[in-house]
Scaffold this motif. Structure first.
Motif, PDB file in Angstrom:
ATOM      1  N   ALA A 135      -3.103 -32.882 -12.543  1.00  0.00           N
ATOM      2  CA  ALA A 135      -1.923 -32.049 -12.778  1.00  0.00           C
ATOM      3  C   ALA A 135      -1.531 -31.256 -11.533  1.00  0.00           C
ATOM      4  O   ALA A 135      -0.339 -31.099 -11.240  1.00  0.00           O
ATOM      5  CB  ALA A 135      -2.186 -31.105 -13.944  1.00  0.00           C
ATOM      6  N   SER A 136      -2.515 -30.780 -10.766  1.00  0.00           N
ATOM      7  CA  SER A 136      -2.196 -30.016  -9.568  1.00  0.00           C
ATOM      8  C   SER A 136      -1.467 -30.868  -8.532  1.00  0.00           C
ATOM      9  O   SER A 136      -0.587 -30.383  -7.807  1.00  0.00           O
ATOM     10  CB  SER A 136      -3.472 -29.428  -8.951  1.00  0.00           C
ATOM     11  OG  SER A 136      -4.380 -30.458  -8.606  1.00  0.00           O
ATOM     12  N   GLN A 137      -1.800 -32.160  -8.478  1.00  0.00           N
ATOM     13  CA  GLN A 137      -1.161 -33.048  -7.504  1.00  0.00           C
ATOM     14  C   GLN A 137       0.286 -33.365  -7.889  1.00  0.00           C
ATOM     15  O   GLN A 137       1.173 -33.383  -7.031  1.00  0.00           O
ATOM     16  CB  GLN A 137      -1.976 -34.337  -7.371  1.00  0.00           C
ATOM     17  CG  GLN A 137      -3.340 -34.142  -6.724  1.00  0.00           C
ATOM     18  CD  GLN A 137      -4.142 -35.424  -6.690  1.00  0.00           C
ATOM     19  OE1 GLN A 137      -4.861 -35.756  -7.630  1.00  0.00           O
ATOM     20  NE2 GLN A 137      -4.019 -36.166  -5.618  1.00  0.00           N
ATOM     21  N   SER A 138       0.520 -33.625  -9.170  1.00  0.00           N
ATOM     22  CA  SER A 138       1.893 -33.890  -9.598  1.00  0.00           C
ATOM     23  C   SER A 138       2.740 -32.626  -9.473  1.00  0.00           C
ATOM     24  O   SER A 138       3.922 -32.688  -9.101  1.00  0.00           O
ATOM     25  CB  SER A 138       1.927 -34.431 -11.029  1.00  0.00           C
ATOM     26  OG  SER A 138       1.230 -33.582 -11.919  1.00  0.00           O
ATOM     27  N   TYR A 139       2.147 -31.482  -9.766  1.00  0.00           N
ATOM     28  CA  TYR A 139       2.840 -30.198  -9.639  1.00  0.00           C
ATOM     29  C   TYR A 139       3.274 -29.982  -8.187  1.00  0.00           C
ATOM     30  O   TYR A 139       4.421 -29.608  -7.910  1.00  0.00           O
ATOM     31  CB  TYR A 139       1.890 -29.090 -10.078  1.00  0.00           C
ATOM     32  CG  TYR A 139       2.544 -27.769 -10.425  1.00  0.00           C
ATOM     33  CD1 TYR A 139       2.960 -27.510 -11.722  1.00  0.00           C
ATOM     34  CD2 TYR A 139       2.707 -26.762  -9.471  1.00  0.00           C
ATOM     35  CE1 TYR A 139       3.536 -26.293 -12.069  1.00  0.00           C
ATOM     36  CE2 TYR A 139       3.283 -25.553  -9.805  1.00  0.00           C
ATOM     37  CZ  TYR A 139       3.687 -25.318 -11.110  1.00  0.00           C
ATOM     38  OH  TYR A 139       4.265 -24.110 -11.436  1.00  0.00           O
ATOM     39  N   ARG A 140       2.357 -30.262  -7.276  1.00  0.00           N
ATOM     40  CA  ARG A 140       2.662 -30.077  -5.861  1.00  0.00           C
ATOM     41  C   ARG A 140       3.748 -31.050  -5.397  1.00  0.00           C
ATOM     42  O   ARG A 140       4.668 -30.660  -4.661  1.00  0.00           O
ATOM     43  CB  ARG A 140       1.401 -30.274  -5.024  1.00  0.00           C
ATOM     44  CG  ARG A 140       1.652 -30.129  -3.531  1.00  0.00           C
ATOM     45  CD  ARG A 140       0.370 -30.193  -2.728  1.00  0.00           C
ATOM     46  NE  ARG A 140       0.628 -29.936  -1.316  1.00  0.00           N
ATOM     47  CZ  ARG A 140      -0.317 -29.761  -0.414  1.00  0.00           C
ATOM     48  NH1 ARG A 140      -1.600 -29.805  -0.762  1.00  0.00           N
ATOM     49  NH2 ARG A 140      -0.013 -29.527   0.847  1.00  0.00           N
ATOM     50  N   ALA A 141       3.680 -32.299  -5.824  1.00  0.00           N
ATOM     51  CA  ALA A 141       4.650 -33.308  -5.383  1.00  0.00           C
ATOM     52  C   ALA A 141       6.068 -32.943  -5.806  1.00  0.00           C
ATOM     53  O   ALA A 141       7.020 -33.046  -5.018  1.00  0.00           O
ATOM     54  CB  ALA A 141       4.262 -34.674  -5.941  1.00  0.00           C
ATOM     55  N   VAL A 142       6.220 -32.495  -7.061  1.00  0.00           N
ATOM     56  CA  VAL A 142       7.550 -32.120  -7.549  1.00  0.00           C
ATOM     57  C   VAL A 142       8.060 -30.895  -6.805  1.00  0.00           C
ATOM     58  O   VAL A 142       9.220 -30.844  -6.370  1.00  0.00           O
ATOM     59  CB  VAL A 142       7.520 -31.864  -9.067  1.00  0.00           C
ATOM     60  CG1 VAL A 142       8.860 -31.303  -9.544  1.00  0.00           C
ATOM     61  CG2 VAL A 142       7.202 -33.161  -9.815  1.00  0.00           C
TER      62      VAL A 142
END
Length: 241
Positions: free
Chosen positions: A101-108
């Protein structure tokens, strides 16, 4: 692969939350991610699925009629009276849906920050590394989203204000990403929001390995929409906790 850019819609709080969740539930009908920006019919607040209603009501402005709804995602209380609201739905199996979740949050939020920076907004991601002199404050139940920035939220480096935050939900059909940008913290009327939306969508498409293209609304049965809207409007849903 396409990033389907859905038409703008304005709705009440329960209707907007119902449409977001139904986009997730119908995500398996297309291999394409879907993105939408939408508006609010009246002054509205939403709050995370696990929040306690007593604490939420205590944090709301007094003497103002508010359209209030519990979100299907997590997070704190979000004030939608002057925000720019969006939703991204990624089908199950996409690379960005499968990461932490932290990676998708950062990408967006990287795509969001880049779109704001293109217009001169002093925006950046809140870093994971904390200043030892200022330890991280834990997120509190009943807290208003834009009062405190968490890791990878977008912040204004000039004022220190939080610009954007979001919440995610994953199930067997994919990922629902609900995000909000507080316009005053980003510069308000100084931002060309139409240009921002174009740049943001392009950045999201790049992160998804897709091409951003306008698309019609998916064929979701109106009875299904009205049924879930009614559920999200009910006291049982709002005061579930």
């Amino acid at each position: 692969m396409k990033l389907e850019l859905l038409p703008f819609r304005t709705g009440g709080a329960a209707e907007n939350m119902a449409l977001d969740f139904l986009l997730l539930q119908h995500g398996a009908e297309t291999p394409n991610p879907r993105f939408r920006h939408y508006g609010w019919r009246s002054p509205a607040f939403t709050f995370g699925y696990s929040q306690k209603i007593v604490l939420v009501r205590a944090a709301l402005p007094a003497n103002e009629r508010i359209d209030l709804c519990r979100r299907p995602t997590g997070g704190g209380i979000v004030d939608h009276r002057d925000d720019w609201t969006y939703t991204l739905v990624i089908p199950r199996g996409h690379a960005l849906e499968e990461v932490r979740a932290s990676q998708s949050y950062r990408a967006v939020h990287e795509a969001l920050v880049n779109a704001l920076q293109a217009q001169g907004v002093p925006a950046e991601l809140k870093p994971v590394v904390e200043n030892p002199a200022g330890p991280k404050k834990p997120a509190l139940e009943g807290s208003v989203c834009f009062e405190n920035a968490e890791f990878y939220d977008a912040v204004n480096t000039r004022t220190g204000e939080k610009i954007a935050g979001a919440a995610q939900k994953r199930n067997k059909r994919g990922m629902l990403f609900q995000g909000s940008i507080w316009r005053p913290a980003a510069g308000g009327a100084a931002v060309d929001w139409e240009k921002f939306e174009e740049d943001f969508a392009a950045g999201l498409a790049k992160a998804l390995g897709a091409e951003a293209m306008p698309a019609p609304w998916p064929e979701i049965d109106e009875d299904e929409i009205s049924g879930l809207t009614e559920q999200y409007s009910a006291t049982e849903w709002t005061e579930a906790r």
